[in-house]
Enzyme design. Structure first.
Site, PDB file in Angstrom:
ATOM      1  N   ASP A  19       0.812  -1.220   0.000  1.00 51.60           N
ATOM      2  CA  ASP A  19       0.000   0.000   0.000  1.00 51.60           C
ATOM      3  C   ASP A  19       0.851   1.279   0.000  1.00 51.60           C
ATOM      4  O   ASP A  19       0.766   2.099   0.922  1.00 51.60           O
ATOM      5  CB  ASP A  19      -0.947   0.009   1.222  1.00 51.60           C
ATOM      6  CG  ASP A  19      -1.837  -1.226   1.258  1.00 51.60           C
ATOM      7  OD1 ASP A  19      -2.240  -1.693   0.184  1.00 51.60           O
ATOM      8  OD2 ASP A  19      -2.119  -1.709   2.380  1.00 51.60           O
ATOM      9  N   GLU A 192     -13.177  -0.552  -6.421  1.00 50.24           N
ATOM     10  CA  GLU A 192     -13.077  -1.490  -5.302  1.00 50.24           C
ATOM     11  C   GLU A 192     -12.587  -0.779  -4.041  1.00 50.24           C
ATOM     12  O   GLU A 192     -13.248  -0.798  -3.023  1.00 50.24           O
ATOM     13  CB  GLU A 192     -12.114  -2.630  -5.665  1.00 50.24           C
ATOM     14  CG  GLU A 192     -11.941  -3.690  -4.576  1.00 50.24           C
ATOM     15  CD  GLU A 192     -13.158  -4.566  -4.378  1.00 50.24           C
ATOM     16  OE1 GLU A 192     -13.985  -4.642  -5.320  1.00 50.24           O
ATOM     17  OE2 GLU A 192     -13.305  -5.169  -3.302  1.00 50.24           O
ATOM     18  N   GLU A 311      24.139   6.194   5.061  1.00 46.68           N
ATOM     19  CA  GLU A 311      23.570   5.241   6.005  1.00 46.68           C
ATOM     20  C   GLU A 311      23.627   3.841   5.395  1.00 46.68           C
ATOM     21  O   GLU A 311      23.350   3.664   4.206  1.00 46.68           O
ATOM     22  CB  GLU A 311      22.114   5.610   6.314  1.00 46.68           C
ATOM     23  CG  GLU A 311      21.942   6.936   7.025  1.00 46.68           C
ATOM     24  CD  GLU A 311      22.614   6.967   8.389  1.00 46.68           C
ATOM     25  OE1 GLU A 311      22.663   5.912   9.069  1.00 46.68           O
ATOM     26  OE2 GLU A 311      23.120   8.030   8.777  1.00 46.68           O
TER      27      GLU A 311
HETATM   28  O1  FUB Z   1      -3.290  -3.821   2.911  1.00 52.35           O
HETATM   29  C1  FUB Z   1      -4.597  -4.072   3.326  1.00 52.35           C
HETATM   30  C2  FUB Z   1      -5.564  -3.697   2.252  1.00 52.35           C
HETATM   31  O2  FUB Z   1      -5.260  -4.382   1.063  1.00 52.35           O
HETATM   32  C3  FUB Z   1      -5.515  -2.240   1.855  1.00 52.35           C
HETATM   33  O3  FUB Z   1      -6.163  -1.392   2.765  1.00 52.35           O
HETATM   34  C4  FUB Z   1      -6.146  -2.313   0.516  1.00 52.35           C
HETATM   35  O4  FUB Z   1      -5.969  -1.168  -0.264  1.00 52.35           O
HETATM   36  C5  FUB Z   1      -5.480  -3.540  -0.058  1.00 52.35           C
HETATM   37  O5  FUB Z   1      -4.236  -3.226  -0.624  1.00 52.35           O
END
Ligand code: FUB
Length: 581
Positions: A19, A192, A311
């Site tokens: 994400d 979605e 680093e």
């Molecule tokens: O990472 C958990 C969930 O999966 C996220 O909130 C969504 O966007 C999907 O990537």
């Protein structure tokens, strides 16, 4: 993973990340991510992480500036969020699950892009069982928070960024706005989750995860921040082995970058994902081209300077190592076993390195750091022995001589020793050979030492806008384009020698072209040598000016001044990381 050693995607290999939410701030790209726990068979996510880069290929790990414990009212599901900068503070919006089982959106705040972040409210900002907050500030200063799965919402944030006006409003999910999904009567459109709203050339874009499962990335556009939206098609097809995908887009240093996640690391799956990035160019009509996942990643922006402290957790690719908090601040690389390595991409050694320093600690017997060029089996330009120091956080600096490291190469730090748990590495730095950087305080870490002003202007040290390290220089009050930051190099020059020059500049106002010039006075005559030709300075970040020129004169050299000027105008500018060698 021998084949993976030439890859740059995914950008993080030490842990699984998911994400991505990129943010451009002060000449670097920060990527805020979630973290999938090793071996997860569900979305087991307890913390968020931050990485940053000035060159898009070497990424510095900033650790875990926020986790579920940051929000006393959260119990699980540290899912997809986004951070944004406003009025001197960084706000990070994230979805979590509360102990009553319902999902909510919280906001944390920090003075720094890398945290630490604290809960800004002590309670949720939004509580309607939705996820994936995305924040966008329009040109008029109005901020919007978008979020949602299964629905899509927006709410107008107040200027304090931690409260809102009016009620959350649902964006109508019509097939005209968000495409047609077949075979799911309760979700007739492609939308979605994971909205990413931004504005480009007056057009508003919403790039989102479409049609679970598996997801692809699609986008819609609108004439305003609240719609009406028109579905525009696919950005990234279903690829990469993760049944989710999640997009974040930024422009940096003149290029456009698309961040996403997939299952490309060993052990990768829909629950053990990894963040990657591709570079793309908008079509002339503003539409987004189809972007495919690659393992090659993106071209490097500029080169990495090995003569400033780096680093250990600045990594293009690694195998076997992990990162952890260091007692000396920031992180160190640890859990180093025999044969593990770190690749640092595009390291510019210039005319040559003479030695290498590394900050190390070891509660065991230590080992060696082999310095190899271009591949794991490439030439070894130095080997540094690491002793036991009596503790994993008992730090000492080791040095070794280096030979044969000239020009720009990928650097492999290959670790060897007996078995596992060899040592920890906090930072490293090369020292140039005698023919190395001729400039005093070329990295600007010692204030204005060695530097002065050519003409009328004011020179000041700066610590808030830097290219590398913690210092840069700022020139203000110029009254002519030739006036600039300068250094006397009279005693350094060798007649007939060719010098490679590299400086990093950044404008404080305006968008000039800048160049590096040498004013040579010999036998009473002054001539001007162009060391780095005029280059348009990126208004939003650092620009590298580079060039090679042969310096020669007749008679006695009485003065040689290297200075950075602009082709026209009197813009203020910053200067950092200058080499002349
Ligand atoms: O990472 C958990 C969930 O999966 C996220 O909130 C969504 O966007 C999907 O990537």
């Amino acid at each position: 993973m021998p084949a993976a050693a030439v890859a740059d995607n995914p950008i993080v290999q030490t842990v699984y990340t998911a994400d991505p939410a990129p943010l451009v701030y002060d000449g670097r790209v920060y990527v805020y991510t979630g973290r999938d726990e090793d071996g997860s068979t569900n979305f087991t996510m307890r913390e968020w992480r931050v990485y940053s880069s000035a060159d898009m290929v070497n990424w510095t790990d900033h650790g875990v500036p926020m986790n579920l414990g940051t929000f006393s009212w959260a119990s699980s599901d540290a899912w997809a969020g986004q951070a944004i900068y406003r009025n001197g503070k960084f706000y990070w919006y994230v979805p979590v699950r509360m102990s009553n089982g319902s999902q909510a959106i919280g906001v944390a705040v920090s003075d720094n892009p890398t945290g630490p972040f604290r809960d800004a409210l002590g309670r949720p900002l939004i509580q309607n069982s939705e996820i994936d907050p995305n924040v966008f500030i329009d040109d008029d200063g109005q901020a919007y928070l978008y979020y949602g799965n299964p629905r899509l919402w927006y709410v107008r944030l107040n200027a304090d960024m931690i409260s809102y006006s009016g009620s959350p409003t649902q964006i109508p999910l019509t097939t005209a706005g968000y495409g047609t999904r077949t075979g799911n009567a309760s979700r007739p459109t492609l939308y979605e989750e994971g909205p990413w709203v931004y504005k480009r050339n007056g057009l508003y874009y919403n790039v989102f995860a479409a049609e679970c499962c598996s997801e692809f990335i699609a986008y819609s556009t609108a004439p305003g921040p609240t719609g009406p939206w028109t579905y525009r098609g696919t950005v990234m097809p279903r690829q990469g082995g993760s049944f989710t995908n999640h997009a974040g887009i930024v422009d940096f240093n003149g290029g456009s970058y698309f961040f996403y996640h997939n299952a490309a690391l060993p052990g990768g799956s829909g629950y053990t994902r990894s963040v990657a990035v591709e570079k793309f160019t908008y079509n002339a009509d503003g539409t987004i081209p189809t972007i495919n996942m690659t393992t090659a990643g993106v071209p490097q922006v500029g080169t990495l300077n090995p003569y400033t402290r780096q680093e250990a957790e600045t990594i293009a690719w690694e195998s076997g190592v992990e990162t952890e908090p260091s007692s000396e601040g920031t992180l160190n690389v640890g859990y180093i076993d025999n044969g593990d390595y770190i690749k640092v991409k595009g390291v510019n050694f210039g005319p040559g390195a003479a030695s290498f320093n590394a900050r190390v600690a070891s509660a065991s017997a230590g080992g060696n750091i082999e310095l190899r060029l271009d591949s794991l089996t490439g030439p070894t330009v130095g080997t540094c022995g690491v002793p036991g120091t009596g503790g994993w956080q008992t730090w000492t600096t080791v040095s070794c001589t280096v030979g044969g490291a000239t020009g720009t190469h990928d650097l492999y730090l290959r670790f060897t020793g007996s078995g596992g748990g060899l040592f920890n590495l906090n930072w490293w730095q090369f020292n140039p050979s005698a023919g190395g950087n001729q400039l005093t305080n070329g990295n600007m870490e010692s204030g204005t030492t060695g530097w002065s002003v050519f003409g009328n202007a004011t020179l000041s040290p700066n610590t808030s806008v830097v290219h590398g390290g913690t210092g840069s220089l700022l020139i203000t009050g110029r009254t002519a384009s030739w006036q600039g930051i300068r250094q006397d190099v009279t005693s350094k020059l060798v007649n007939g020698k060719s010098y490679a020059t590299s400086v990093w500049v950044r404008t404080q106002s305006g968008t000039p072209s800048a160049k590096v010039t040498l004013a040579l006075t010999a036998n009473g005559t002054t001539s001007y040598v162009q060391l780095a030709p005029a280059t348009a300075v990126n208004p939003n970040g650092w620009t590298q000016l580079t060039g090679t020129a042969t310096v020669s004169w007749t008679g006695t050299l009485t003065s040689a001044t290297l200075y950075i000027e602009t082709v026209a105008g009197t813009d203020n500018y910053y200067l950092d990381d200058a080499t002349f060698q």
